[in-house]
Design an enzyme around this catalytic site. Structure first.
Site, mmCIF file in Angstrom:
data_model
loop_
_atom_site.group_PDB
_atom_site.id
_atom_site.type_symbol
_atom_site.label_atom_id
_atom_site.label_comp_id
_atom_site.label_asym_id
_atom_site.label_seq_id
_atom_site.Cartn_x
_atom_site.Cartn_y
_atom_site.Cartn_z
ATOM 1 N N GLU A 49 29.163 -5.031 45.960
ATOM 2 C CA GLU A 49 29.719 -5.599 44.728
ATOM 3 C C GLU A 49 31.165 -5.156 44.522
ATOM 4 O OE1 GLU A 49 28.451 -7.971 42.928
ATOM 5 O OE2 GLU A 49 26.407 -7.954 43.723
ATOM 6 N N LEU A 97 24.165 -8.236 53.038
ATOM 7 C CA LEU A 97 22.977 -7.578 52.486
ATOM 8 C C LEU A 97 22.699 -7.982 51.040
ATOM 9 C CD1 LEU A 97 23.399 -3.945 53.851
ATOM 10 C CD2 LEU A 97 21.900 -5.769 54.713
ATOM 11 N N ARG A 98 23.599 -8.746 50.432
ATOM 12 C CA ARG A 98 23.408 -9.093 49.023
ATOM 13 C C ARG A 98 22.089 -9.816 48.792
ATOM 14 N NH1 ARG A 98 24.203 -12.029 44.466
ATOM 15 N NH2 ARG A 98 25.199 -10.853 42.802
ATOM 16 N N ARG A 99 21.819 -10.817 49.574
ATOM 17 C CA ARG A 99 20.571 -11.570 49.375
ATOM 18 C C ARG A 99 19.338 -10.685 49.568
ATOM 19 N NH1 ARG A 99 18.974 -17.335 49.730
ATOM 20 N NH2 ARG A 99 16.717 -17.251 49.787
ATOM 21 N N VAL A 102 19.216 -8.270 46.474
ATOM 22 C CA VAL A 102 19.127 -8.832 45.127
ATOM 23 C C VAL A 102 17.984 -9.829 44.983
ATOM 24 C CG1 VAL A 102 20.391 -10.205 43.404
ATOM 25 C CG2 VAL A 102 21.575 -8.445 44.700
#
Length: 146
Positions: A49, A97-99, A102
Site C-alpha cells: 500500500e 500480493l494485494r489480491r 485482501v
C-alpha cells in the site's frame, strides 16, 4: 508547475523504518506461529500500500501516464526513472500480493514465511531513497526559481 503532495508522500515514507524493522524481525525469528503469520500479512499489505500510494501521488503530481492497475503503478514510476528496473521487478512481485492478501486471505498460507518478507527491509529502504532522490531532482530546481 507541478502540485506534488509532498506531505502525504513524506508521511508514508516515515512508516518504512518501522515496517522494515518488523519484517526483519519476523524473517529472523520465524517459527510459523499464528501471530507471526498474521503480522507477516500485515507487513506485506502495508508495504504494498505504501508503494502504490506513493506511486499514485507521483503519477498524479507529475502528470505521468495513468496507471491501469496496481502493477502498472510500479511500471509507470519505473518508466519515469523514479526506481530502477531491478527494484521494479521486486516491487511488482510485492504489489501482486494485494489480491491474495485482501481478497483471498482465506487461502493465505500463514505458517509459511513468504520470501518477500525478508527482502522488505532492503527493498523498502531503497524505494524510499529513490523517491526522495527523484523529488530532489525534479522539485528542487522549481523551488530555487521562486
Amino acid at each position: 508547475m507541478y502540485y506534488v503532495n509532498r506531505q502525504a508522500i513524506a508521511s508514508r515514507l516515515r512508516c518504512i523504518p518501522e515496517l522494515a524493522e518488523a519484517s526483519a524481525r519476523l524473517a529472523g525469528e520465524w517459527k510459523g506461529e499464528l501471530l507471526q503469520g498474521l503480522a507477516q500479512e500485515r507487513c506485506l499489505h502495508l508495504a504494498l500500500e505504501i508503494v502504490t500510494d506513493i506511486g499514485s501521488f507521483l503519477i498524479d503530481g507529475f502528470m505521468m501516464r495513468d496507471a491501469g492497475s496496481y502493477e502498472d503503478i510500479v511500471g509507470v514510476i519505473a518508466g519515469e526513472n523514479v526506481i530502477d528496473e531491478q527494484a521494479a521487478g521486486r516491487l511488482r512481485a510485492l504489489v501482486a500480493l494485494r489480491r491474495p492478501l485482501v481478497q483471498d486471505y482465506d487461502l493465505w498460507q500463514r505458517p509459511q514465511l513468504h520470501p518477500l518478507t525478508g527482502e522488505l527491509p532492503a527493498l523498502l529502504t531503497a524505494f524510499s531513497e529513490s523517491v526522495k532522490a527523484y523529488l530532489r531532482t525534479e522539485l528542487d530546481p522549481w523551488e530555487k526559481q521562486r
